[in-house]
Enzyme design. Structure first.
Site, PDB file in Angstrom:
ATOM      1  N   GLY A 176       8.553  41.497  78.705  1.00 15.16           N
ATOM      2  CA  GLY A 176       7.800  41.890  80.041  1.00 15.16           C
ATOM      3  C   GLY A 176       8.192  40.874  81.026  1.00 15.16           C
ATOM      4  O   GLY A 176       7.996  39.748  81.043  1.00 15.16           O
ATOM      5  N   VAL A 215      10.427  46.984  74.141  1.00 13.00           N
ATOM      6  CA  VAL A 215      10.345  46.263  72.730  1.00 13.00           C
ATOM      7  C   VAL A 215       9.514  46.956  71.764  1.00 13.00           C
ATOM      8  O   VAL A 215       8.504  47.466  72.119  1.00 13.00           O
ATOM      9  CB  VAL A 215       9.684  44.987  73.316  1.00 13.00           C
ATOM     10  CG1 VAL A 215       9.548  44.036  72.047  1.00 13.00           C
ATOM     11  CG2 VAL A 215      10.752  44.221  74.227  1.00 13.00           C
ATOM     12  N   HIS A 227       8.028  25.542 115.765  1.00 13.27           N
ATOM     13  CA  HIS A 227       9.321  25.465 115.296  1.00 13.27           C
ATOM     14  C   HIS A 227       9.761  24.129 115.229  1.00 13.27           C
ATOM     15  O   HIS A 227       9.299  23.122 115.685  1.00 13.27           O
ATOM     16  CB  HIS A 227      10.166  25.711 116.617  1.00 13.27           C
ATOM     17  CG  HIS A 227      11.754  25.751 116.411  1.00 13.27           C
ATOM     18  ND1 HIS A 227      12.490  26.514 115.396  1.00 13.27           N
ATOM     19  CD2 HIS A 227      12.603  24.608 116.743  1.00 13.27           C
ATOM     20  CE1 HIS A 227      13.678  26.079 115.334  1.00 13.27           C
ATOM     21  NE2 HIS A 227      13.851  24.970 116.072  1.00 13.27           N
TER      22      HIS A 227
HETATM   23  P1  NAI Z   1       2.006  42.073  84.118  1.00 12.29           P
HETATM   24  O1  NAI Z   1       1.337  43.291  84.012  1.00 12.29           O
HETATM   25  O2  NAI Z   1       2.593  41.732  85.413  1.00 12.29           O
HETATM   26  O3  NAI Z   1       3.559  42.421  83.584  1.00 12.29           O
HETATM   27  C1  NAI Z   1       3.873  42.986  82.190  1.00 12.29           C
HETATM   28  C2  NAI Z   1       5.042  43.737  82.030  1.00 12.29           C
HETATM   29  O4  NAI Z   1       5.247  43.805  80.769  1.00 12.29           O
HETATM   30  C3  NAI Z   1       5.185  45.159  82.982  1.00 12.29           C
HETATM   31  O5  NAI Z   1       6.247  44.929  83.692  1.00 12.29           O
HETATM   32  C4  NAI Z   1       5.446  46.076  81.795  1.00 12.29           C
HETATM   33  O6  NAI Z   1       6.308  46.951  82.181  1.00 12.29           O
HETATM   34  C5  NAI Z   1       6.102  45.394  80.700  1.00 12.29           C
HETATM   35  N1  NAI Z   1       6.063  45.907  79.329  1.00 12.29           N
HETATM   36  C6  NAI Z   1       5.120  46.485  78.730  1.00 12.29           C
HETATM   37  N2  NAI Z   1       5.166  46.971  77.599  1.00 12.29           N
HETATM   38  C7  NAI Z   1       6.500  46.773  77.590  1.00 12.29           C
HETATM   39  C8  NAI Z   1       7.293  46.672  76.119  1.00 12.29           C
HETATM   40  N3  NAI Z   1       6.879  47.428  75.128  1.00 12.29           N
HETATM   41  N4  NAI Z   1       8.793  46.281  76.406  1.00 12.29           N
HETATM   42  C9  NAI Z   1       8.926  45.610  77.659  1.00 12.29           C
HETATM   43  N5  NAI Z   1       8.359  45.322  78.578  1.00 12.29           N
HETATM   44  C10 NAI Z   1       7.182  45.964  78.427  1.00 12.29           C
HETATM   45  O7  NAI Z   1       1.326  41.069  82.970  1.00 12.29           O
HETATM   46  P2  NAI Z   1       1.462  39.603  82.808  1.00 12.29           P
HETATM   47  O8  NAI Z   1       2.643  39.151  83.342  1.00 12.29           O
HETATM   48  O9  NAI Z   1       1.287  39.630  81.178  1.00 12.29           O
HETATM   49  O10 NAI Z   1       0.313  39.103  83.386  1.00 12.29           O
HETATM   50  C11 NAI Z   1      -0.949  39.373  83.261  1.00 12.29           C
HETATM   51  C12 NAI Z   1      -1.721  39.448  84.498  1.00 12.29           C
HETATM   52  O11 NAI Z   1      -1.931  38.119  84.761  1.00 12.29           O
HETATM   53  C13 NAI Z   1      -1.067  39.642  85.796  1.00 12.29           C
HETATM   54  O12 NAI Z   1      -1.174  41.186  85.875  1.00 12.29           O
HETATM   55  C14 NAI Z   1      -1.749  39.324  86.894  1.00 12.29           C
HETATM   56  O13 NAI Z   1      -2.833  39.839  87.222  1.00 12.29           O
HETATM   57  C15 NAI Z   1      -2.060  37.841  86.138  1.00 12.29           C
HETATM   58  N6  NAI Z   1      -1.298  36.670  86.545  1.00 12.29           N
HETATM   59  C16 NAI Z   1      -1.329  36.328  87.870  1.00 12.29           C
HETATM   60  C17 NAI Z   1      -0.375  35.242  88.294  1.00 12.29           C
HETATM   61  C18 NAI Z   1      -0.323  35.154  89.550  1.00 12.29           C
HETATM   62  O14 NAI Z   1      -1.018  35.498  90.483  1.00 12.29           O
HETATM   63  N7  NAI Z   1       0.662  34.473  90.137  1.00 12.29           N
HETATM   64  C19 NAI Z   1       0.365  34.514  87.561  1.00 12.29           C
HETATM   65  C20 NAI Z   1       0.141  34.976  86.013  1.00 12.29           C
HETATM   66  C21 NAI Z   1      -0.590  35.862  85.658  1.00 12.29           C
END
Ligand code: NAI
Ligand code: FAD
Length: 467
Positions: free
Chosen positions: A181, A238, A445
């Site tokens: 991901g 995956v 600046h």
């Molecule tokens: P995410 O939704 O950001 O990313 C998950 C990714 O996994 C997607 O790009 C998706 O296409 C991919 N994916 C899904 N199935 C797959 C497969 N079978 N094979 C390969 N890729 C696949 O989710 P993530 O990173 O788990 O984060 C969860 C949530 O936590 C985020 O959506 C966010 O809301 C929150 N979060 C926010 C942060 C921030 O604001 N800086 C930091 C960390 C998390």
């Protein structure tokens, strides 16, 4: 039975903020949290520990790679991972203790145990000892958050195949970290270990990383991260991950069904999160979760049952701490009879890699879908004096504005301190500023914020000064 004006179930940024705002508005408030630590995912296993490790690893990376250019000679530099983790734990503790202090200050009663509905208006608290207690209120706010989603057939053993929670407390730096991901968690926690020397392979299903943000950002971030030990397999789904001794074998299907097999010593599974409603007794009050597990709510964030509200990760929308906080305030004020408002379009999205990535308002594909007539202006950090001084010249600020009225419609940036800089863009969009409004406001600046002004100038008849 103890009786309250408001009961909040869950003490993450949604729940604890809802409790504070309810108490501020003069309502007798209780908060129920199943863990002894308050603060939820965000403070304990999310925003705060991840940022603590991002900051520490960034210091190391800079000391190793950039100090010399600044004229600072270091001796034998090495990472003390257990000290890094202890500092992170201490930062978490300070924040968690801070929430407990705020509950006390606002006279919010804390109950430790699992909260579940007995019937509308009544919550049963089950303590760790098994002891039960009933609490009663006409207003109950569900703020139970989310937990990691799992891919079918891939079960984290939490030792080699891990979720973000374990990735925040590894005892060794992986040689080769496989990441399923290319979203926010994969890139942030991947950065932590890449900076400390891990090879990091990200396998992402979609053709780009951070795909929900403006496409220009993912492209640029990918180029930059490749320079720090990341490799990307985009368009790869995956299908399997298996532990073999101290290795994890990951299998994926690439474009045209082409198989990919990778072997690493750890595999971080981060393919999104799902709402958490286990043991909440929703069936006892007749709330039926939606298809994706979210609790259905109306415009006032009230569920299908009068007097029961839901906020944060457990309902639709972005799973972000600041979105949960907004909703906590919104519901408390609604219960108190006020008419609050949330502008969901302007909730900024941020990725805390380096450089940081941030965006608010419409992305380019959204503007195209809306058939909105827009113009764009951008400014690269390599033309910023401040960025040159700090050696942070990667990235840019991009502004979309209405072609006729010049109203700013979206701001997307990748660069130093973008996470903080996006706040100015949120203010601009909230007050419906034109690109020329921002272009005519003095920006100190040298600062990184000048890049936003220059991008606005670029959007206003291509008038950027320093480009
Ligand atoms: P995410 O939704 O950001 O990313 C998950 C990714 O996994 C997607 O790009 C998706 O296409 C991919 N994916 C899904 N199935 C797959 C497969 N079978 N094979 C390969 N890729 C696949 O989710 P993530 O990173 O788990 O984060 C969860 C949530 O936590 C985020 O959506 C966010 O809301 C929150 N979060 C926010 C942060 C921030 O604001 N800086 C930091 C960390 C998390
Ligand atoms: P949560 O924070 O999940 O809190 C829910 C609480 O409810 C938990 O404490 C849980 O124990 C409790 N609970 C659940 N069920 C019950 C019950 N029946 N009885 C009693 N208590 C119960 N977001 C950002 O905006 N910025 C970031 O930088 C960021 N970084 C992140 C990094 C990681 C690694 C992760 C995993 C997430 C990150 N997030 C970030 C997302 C953020 O953590 C969530 O959006 C936020 O915590 C949601 O808040 P919440 O109040 O809805 O729920």
């Amino acid at each position: 039975m103890s009786s309250y004006d408001v009961i909040v179930i869950g003490s993450g940024p949604g729940g604890y903020v809802a409790a504070i705002r309810s108490a501020q508005l003069g309502m007798k408030t209780a908060i129920i949290e199943k863990y002894p630590n308050l603060g939820g995912t965000c403070l304990n296993v999310g925003c705060i520990p991840s940022k603590a490790l991002l900051d520490s690893s960034e210091h190391y990376y800079n000391a190793l790679n950039h100090f010399k250019t600044h004229g600072i000679e270091t001796g034998n530099l090495k990472v003390n991972l257990s000290q890094m983790m202890s500092r992170k734990d201490e930062v978490v503790k300070q924040n968690v203790d801070g929430v407990r202090y705020l509950m006390k200050k606002n006279k919010v009663d804390i109950f430790t145990g699992v909260g579940s509905f007995k019937q509308p208006g009544v919550v049963i608290l089950t303590k760790e000892t098994g002891e039960k207690e009933e609490l009663q209120s006409r207003n109950i706010i569900i703020a139970t958050g989310s937990k990691p989603s799992l891919l079918p057939g891939i079960t984290p053993d939490k030792k080699r195949i891990i979720t973000s929670t374990e990735a925040l407390q590894l005892r060794e730096i992986p040689d080769h970290l496989l990441v399923i991901g290319g979203g926010v968690i994969g890139l942030e926690l991947g950065s932590v270990y890449a900076r400390m020397g891990s090879r990091v392979s990200v396998v992402e299903f979609l053709p780009s990383i951070i795909a929900t943000m403006d496409p220009a950002l993912g492209k640029e971030l990918q180029k930059i991260l490749q320079k720090t030990g990341f490799e990307f397999y985009l368009g790869h789904k995956v299908t399997d991950a298996e532990v073999k001794g101290k290795s994890v074998i990951l299998k994926a299907e690439g474009p045209g069904g082409k198989p990919l097999e990778l072997s690493g010593d750890y595999c971080l599974a981060c393919v999104g999160r799902k709402p958490y409603t286990e043991n909440l007794g929703l069936e006892n009050v007749g709330i039926i979760p939606e298809k994706r597990g979210t609790i259905p709510v109306d415009d006032t964030l009230q569920t299908t049952v009068k007097g029961i509200y839901a906020i944060g990760d457990v309902i639709r929308g972005a799973m972000l701490a600041h979105k949960a906080e907004e909703e906590g305030v919104f519901v408390a004020e609604t219960i108190a009879g006020q008419k609050p408002h949330i502008n969901y379009r302007l909730i900024p999205g941020v990725v805390y890699t380096w450089p940081e990535v941030a965006g608010t308002g419409y992305t380019e594909p959204e503007l195209k879908d809306l058939k909105r007539d827009y113009k764009a202006g951008s400014f690269p950090f390599k033309a910023s004096g401040r960025a040159r001084a700090s050696m942070d010249t990667d990235g840019f600020v991009k502004v979309y504005a209405d072609k006729i009225t010049d109203e700013i419609l979206g701001v997307h940036m990748i660069g130093p301190r973008a996470a903080d800089m996006i706040a100015e863009a949120v203010v601009a969009l909230e007050f419906r500023a034109s690109a020329e409004d921002i272009a005519r406001m003095s920006h100190a600046h040298p600062t990184y914020t000048e890049a936003f002004r220059e991008a606005c100038l670029a959007a206003t008849d291509n008038r950027a000064i320093h480009m």
